[in-house]
Design a protein around this motif. Structure first.
Motif, PDB file in Angstrom:
ATOM      1  N   HIS A 105      -9.167  -9.554  -2.556  1.00 54.74           N
ATOM      2  CA  HIS A 105     -10.064  -8.533  -2.013  1.00 54.74           C
ATOM      3  C   HIS A 105      -9.307  -7.552  -1.134  1.00 54.74           C
ATOM      4  O   HIS A 105      -9.143  -6.402  -1.486  1.00 54.74           O
ATOM      5  N   GLU A 106      -8.817  -8.020   0.009  1.00 55.76           N
ATOM      6  CA  GLU A 106      -8.236  -7.117   0.982  1.00 55.76           C
ATOM      7  C   GLU A 106      -6.965  -6.426   0.496  1.00 55.76           C
ATOM      8  O   GLU A 106      -6.613  -5.360   0.989  1.00 55.76           O
ATOM      9  N   VAL A 107      -6.271  -7.014  -0.484  1.00 50.87           N
ATOM     10  CA  VAL A 107      -5.048  -6.396  -0.971  1.00 50.87           C
ATOM     11  C   VAL A 107      -5.311  -5.014  -1.553  1.00 50.87           C
ATOM     12  O   VAL A 107      -4.424  -4.183  -1.620  1.00 50.87           O
ATOM     13  N   TYR A 108      -6.557  -4.742  -1.933  1.00 52.51           N
ATOM     14  CA  TYR A 108      -6.877  -3.467  -2.549  1.00 52.51           C
ATOM     15  C   TYR A 108      -7.457  -2.458  -1.554  1.00 52.51           C
ATOM     16  O   TYR A 108      -7.859  -1.376  -1.940  1.00 52.51           O
ATOM     17  N   ASN A 109      -7.549  -2.842  -0.288  1.00 53.17           N
ATOM     18  CA  ASN A 109      -8.009  -1.899   0.720  1.00 53.17           C
ATOM     19  C   ASN A 109      -6.987  -0.801   0.931  1.00 53.17           C
ATOM     20  O   ASN A 109      -5.809  -0.987   0.728  1.00 53.17           O
ATOM     21  N   ILE A 162      -5.185   0.664 -10.144  1.00 49.77           N
ATOM     22  CA  ILE A 162      -5.150   0.757  -8.679  1.00 49.77           C
ATOM     23  C   ILE A 162      -3.715   0.922  -8.196  1.00 49.77           C
ATOM     24  O   ILE A 162      -3.383   1.860  -7.465  1.00 49.77           O
ATOM     25  N   TRP A 163      -2.839  -0.001  -8.608  1.00 54.80           N
ATOM     26  CA  TRP A 163      -1.450   0.072  -8.168  1.00 54.80           C
ATOM     27  C   TRP A 163      -0.750   1.297  -8.753  1.00 54.80           C
ATOM     28  O   TRP A 163       0.084   1.915  -8.102  1.00 54.80           O
ATOM     29  N   GLY A 164      -1.107   1.635  -9.983  1.00 57.67           N
ATOM     30  CA  GLY A 164      -0.492   2.803 -10.616  1.00 57.67           C
ATOM     31  C   GLY A 164      -0.870   4.107  -9.948  1.00 57.67           C
ATOM     32  O   GLY A 164      -0.036   5.017  -9.814  1.00 57.67           O
ATOM     33  N   PHE A 169       0.828  -1.192   0.000  1.00 64.04           N
ATOM     34  CA  PHE A 169       0.000   0.000   0.000  1.00 64.04           C
ATOM     35  C   PHE A 169       0.870   1.251   0.000  1.00 64.04           C
ATOM     36  O   PHE A 169       1.945   1.262   0.559  1.00 64.04           O
ATOM     37  N   GLU A 170       0.382   2.290  -0.605  1.00 61.97           N
ATOM     38  CA  GLU A 170       1.059   3.573  -0.572  1.00 61.97           C
ATOM     39  C   GLU A 170       0.556   4.349   0.641  1.00 61.97           C
ATOM     40  O   GLU A 170      -0.631   4.351   0.943  1.00 61.97           O
TER      41      GLU A 170
END
Length: 360
Positions: free
Chosen positions: A78-82, A259-261, A57-58
């Protein structure tokens, strides 16, 4: 589960994740066959947390820094994108702050290099399988030849990454690799295939091949190389978007790199969301930033005004900060991908990513 220190000193061949000693692997299969089955998906160990996990996460308060988070509760899809704060609020974790290096300086570790070699092989096969002449403009049938080669060689490719003491995992893990490149019948590709590659990486984490120290390289090197290969497939074989919402969708093919970008750009001193619709800015910076590389690909594949062919992204460019863009994309991904039956019906469940609910 080993500590970060122990992980950095030992190789995957030296250690075996404890649960693997008596684990029974299985070839993943479909379990979501009707809309009512979505409740099983939402309770499954793919969506709910399970025993082992690593996240990226950033932190919006720290310039050019990334939180690498390891916690006992884990669900990649799922949770990796929280956001960092929402995960912190839900459960305890161990956090290490590291500077975010340039992607090209990442991933000299052996598993990362082996993954890059695997993707390079898939890329080379595209060159060796040129498109055929056919009446239809889209869905070149040469893709099926390319896919048949991958289907035949997938387990050999995965065996080059997984050491002998975990070789029983190869058929299960290889299934997600095969699922990650598109559908050979329809010759299409979409976010469900992208999620399968995330599941492939998740399985490699769960059997101890990928480590805490690999996480930046997983996103900015391995996943980025995967995107390059998928874009080449899409261009060479003119693949159709799977389940595209057209102008009202975020993108015809991908979602996770947005998302990651956007996380990568949080608190950037010069680049703001409004800049990604500026062609000059994109051309000058796309090689450094995953989000801008996505925009560059879209402008290469589509013609006409950006606001017309990518209306959702045009609207997002008006959002004032990258942190708000990131949070909005996470919510959108849940709604448009993780909670949509047309996407999830194709997901396959095995022993590493089981359909069974978490035992609390």
């Amino acid at each position: 589960w080993a500590t970060a220190d122990a992980q950095s000193r030992s190789s995957p061949e030296d250690e075996l994740v404890p649960f693997l000693s008596n684990h029974t692997f299985m070839v993943p299969k479909k379990e979501i066959n009707m809309v009512s089955d979505m409740s099983k998906w939402k309770r499954s160990q793919v969506v709910e947390p399970d025993p082992v996990g690593i996240y990226i996460f950033e932190d919006p308060t720290l310039s050019s820094s990334v939180y690498i988070i390891q916690e006992k509760n884990f669900s990649l899809l799922h949770e990796v994108y929280n956001t960092y704060e929402s995960v912190k609020r839900e459960r305890g974790m161990c956090i290490e702050i590291v500077s975010c290096p340039h992607p090209r300086s990442l991933g000299k570790e052996q598993p990362i290099e082996k993954l890059m070699a695997l993707l390079n092989t898939m890329d080379r096969w595209i060159d060796e399988t040129p498109p055929v002449d056919q009446p239809s403009r889209f869905g070149n049938k040469a893709y099926r030849t390319w896919y048949a080669r991958l289907e035949k060689e997938a387990e050999n490719l995965v065996s080059s990454i997984i050491p002998e003491n975990r070789s029983q995992a190869v058929p299960e893990v290889a299934t997600y690799l095969k699922e990650s490149v598109g559908n050979s019948t329809r010759i299409d590709y979409g976010t469900g295939h992208e999620a399968a590659f995330a599941a492939f990486l998740c399985c490699l984490c769960k059997i101890g091949i990928l480590k805490l120290d690999d996480q930046l390289a997983i996103v900015f090197k391995v996943f980025n190389r995967y995107l390059e290969v998928m874009r080449k497939l899409q261009k060479v074989y003119r693949m159709e978007p799977a389940g595209s919402q057209g102008v009202w969708g975020l993108d015809d093919f991908q979602f996770l790199p947005f998302i990651w970008g956007s996380s990568q750009l949080i608190d950037h001193p010069q680049l703001e969301p409004r800049h990604f619709v500026d062609e000059k800015v994109v051309n000058e910076n796309y090689q450094e930033y995953m989000f801008l590389e996505c925009i560059k690909f879209i402008t290469e594949m589509k013609t006409g005004p950006f606001a017309e062919h990518s209306n959702q992204l045009w609207n997002i460019s008006a959002v004032p900060s990258w942190s708000k863009v990131n949070q909005g994309l996470i919510r959108m991904y849940r709604v448009e991908c993780l909670e949509k039956f047309p996407v999830i019906q194709h997901f396959k469940f095995g022993s590493l990513l089981p359909i069974q609910p978490v035992q609390h």
